[in-house]
Design an enzyme around this catalytic site. Structure first.
Site, PDB file in Angstrom:
ATOM      1  CB  CYS A  52      -1.039  -0.007   1.050  1.00 36.82           C
ATOM      2  SG  CYS A  52      -1.891   1.224   1.396  1.00 36.82           S
ATOM      3  CB  CYS A  90       2.200   3.709   6.091  1.00 29.70           C
ATOM      4  SG  CYS A  90       0.121   4.470   6.898  1.00 29.70           S
ATOM      5  CB  CYS A 131      -6.728   1.138   7.095  1.00 23.98           C
ATOM      6  SG  CYS A 131      -5.315   2.261   6.917  1.00 23.98           S
ATOM      7  CD  GLN A 158      -5.589  20.789   9.432  1.00 20.25           C
ATOM      8  OE1 GLN A 158      -4.965  19.348   8.854  1.00 20.25           O
ATOM      9  NE2 GLN A 158      -5.230  22.063   8.896  1.00 20.25           N
ATOM     10  CG  ASN A 179      -9.394  24.629  12.806  1.00 21.84           C
ATOM     11  OD1 ASN A 179     -10.259  23.798  13.073  1.00 21.84           O
ATOM     12  ND2 ASN A 179      -8.181  24.090  12.282  1.00 21.84           N
ATOM     13  CD  GLU A 191     -10.038  29.286   2.296  1.00 16.04           C
ATOM     14  OE1 GLU A 191      -9.675  28.858   1.247  1.00 16.04           O
ATOM     15  OE2 GLU A 191      -9.141  28.946   2.855  1.00 16.04           O
ATOM     16  CG  ASP A 239      -5.864  34.391  -6.360  1.00 14.64           C
ATOM     17  OD1 ASP A 239      -5.300  33.895  -5.107  1.00 14.64           O
ATOM     18  OD2 ASP A 239      -5.716  35.058  -7.578  1.00 14.64           O
ATOM     19  CB  CYS A 242       0.871  21.328   5.236  1.00 13.74           C
ATOM     20  SG  CYS A 242      -0.047  21.827   3.750  1.00 13.74           S
TER      21      CYS A 242
END
Length: 471
Positions: free
Chosen positions: A91, A94, A176, A305, A339, A355, A382, A429
């Protein structure tokens, strides 16, 4: 006249690709792949760890590197562990399950340090980065949202699972261990159900979402001080490429009632049909909660998230590091559903969230109203273009939070610098774009006050980071 024949060269290449190597693995690359060296050329071998002596078979020769497949581990790393998932070697979900968890965190930290160094951040800054304790959760059973693929063989039998490593083919998944409990063992059930359908190939994929079973009409019903874990519900969005017939509808209904699923069909026109006719919850009214009592309502297609425990801790750390005060005007860029904006607004004078997608702005505004927060406003813009001329940008902000996608916030950072905002909290991220954007800030006189890992995706190569800058 000389004649040149390509055939002999192809035979030579094929012979090389069958070659067996015995090498020592020196390090992990940024994707968590072991790197050894043979005749001064790097050899990439998935599933290996630093300081391991291994036998590997060459599968592809390139001019600057070699790809090889692990055959035997002659000497294992002291940090090697047995992968918990039976599908780990196949898979593609991971990358580093075979590495003990503390070393996974070190790998991710070193990845950030290396990328900061490459970006041009001064060496003395990299060497003295003010690292804080990482945000972590359980390294297993943390993922609350996933897309499950569906493929069919020539006998119309379904394969249910995730993509294999480096291919579009699916790995047939039985369970999983990184999915939360309501979803971890859903695969055999789906396989049995789908193979009973009369029109199987109408299914494109299945989105699963596990959320808190909260009241979406009255926040007062939520006991935020309760030590009992909130009930979980599992929502399935069935992507249909054509309309479903009555036989298949009843079958899905049967499984939904038996397994306490909320099921919706999504067709090409993006409409969602709920087969749970008695349910008051729709695919457009899902929710999760934060530790401070705020409830975030969202729809199945919205970004959230995926690690709830880490998300709650991440929001709490953002509050701690930014330390919002009653006289603070805070700008939240790439604010999503609110959030960060809404918890900040509970402690600040005012928060402006911005946003790029209008539908997210509308939902963030609705979340503010739902949670009775009236000092938080949301706007669409934007953020990868010029936005300083907007009326909302004219406020005297003294703090800003940026939470961009993987592409980073280069253009937004350049404009934040022009606003001369003294305190910047950057939630990243992607460490590559974080390093780039951090360099911009450092060159303009900002200093890194705090930096910490956010382990949103345990067992994988993915790295998230929080960085506090002060001018």
């Amino acid at each position: 006249m000389a004649n040149f024949f390509q055939v002999s060269n192809k035979k030579s290449v094929k012979a090389q690709e069958k070659q067996k190597l015995t090498v020592k693995v020196e390090r992990l690359d940024s994707n968590g792949c072991g790197v050894a060296y043979y005749q001064s050329k790097p050899v990439f071998i998935h599933g290996t760890l630093p300081n391991e002596n291994v036998d590997a078979k060459v599968v592809e020769q390139k001019s600057k590197y070699t790809l090889a497949k692990l055959l035997t581990i002659n000497k294992a790393s002291q940090h090697r562990v047995i992968a918990k998932c039976q599908h780990f070697t196949l898979c593609g979900g991971c990358d580093i399950q075979h590495l003990e968890y503390s070393q996974q965190l070190d790998f991710k930290k070193n990845k950030i340090i290396e990328l900061f160094s490459r970006s041009g951040v001064a060496g003395n800054i990299v060497a003295t980065l003010p690292w804080q304790a990482p945000i972590v959760s359980s390294p297993w059973e943390y993922r609350r949202k996933a897309r499950i693929g569906v493929q069919f063989d020539k006998h119309s039998q379904a394969t249910i699972g995730f993509r294999q490593k480096a291919t579009n083919q699916l790995a047939a998944i039985k369970s999983c261990p990184v999915l939360v409990e309501p979803a971890a063992n859903i695969f055999p059930l789906l396989k049995t159900l789908i193979n009973k359908l009369s029109v199987k190939k109408a299914i494109g994929h299945i989105e699963i979402i596990s959320t808190d079973d909260l009241d979406t009409t009255d926040l007062a019903t939520v006991d935020i001080n309760s030590t009992t874990k909130p009930l979980k519900k599992l929502t399935l969005i069935i992507r249909q490429i054509r309309a479903i017939n009555e036989h298949d509808r009843k079958l899905w209904q049967e499984y939904a009632e038996k397994n306490c699923w909320n099921i919706y069909f999504q067709t090409n026109d993006s409409n969602k049909e709920n087969i749970n006719k008695s349910s008051l919850v729709s695919a457009d009214s899902l929710s999760y909660r934060l530790a401070n009592g705020i409830q975030i309502n969202f729809s199945s297609t919205d970004f959230i998230q995926i690690n709830q425990q880490v998300n709650m801790a991440m929001v709490e750390q953002a509050l701690d590091w930014l330390s919002p005060q009653k006289n603070d005007d805070i700008l939240d860029l790439f604010c999503g559903l609110g959030n960060f904006s809404l918890p900040l607004a509970q402690q600040a004078k005012q928060v402006i969230g911005v946003e790029g997608v209008q539908s997210m702005v509308d939902k963030a505004s609705a979340n503010a109203k739902f949670n009775h927060i009236d000092n938080c406003r949301f706007f669409q813009a934007d953020l990868n273009s010029e936005w300083l001329s907007n009326a909302w940008a004219k406020h005297e902000f003294n703090k800003v939070l940026l939470d961009p996608a993987r592409a980073g916030a280069e253009f937004a950072v350049e404009q934040v610098i022009k606003l001369n905002i003294p305190t910047i909290l950057y939630v990243s991220c992607d460490p590559t774009t974080l390093a780039r954007d951090s360099q911009l800030l450092i060159l303009k006189g900002y200093k890194i006050e705090k930096i910490g890992l956010i382990d949103m995706f345990s067992q994988t190569k993915h790295v998230e980071t929080m960085v506090l800058f002060n001018r």
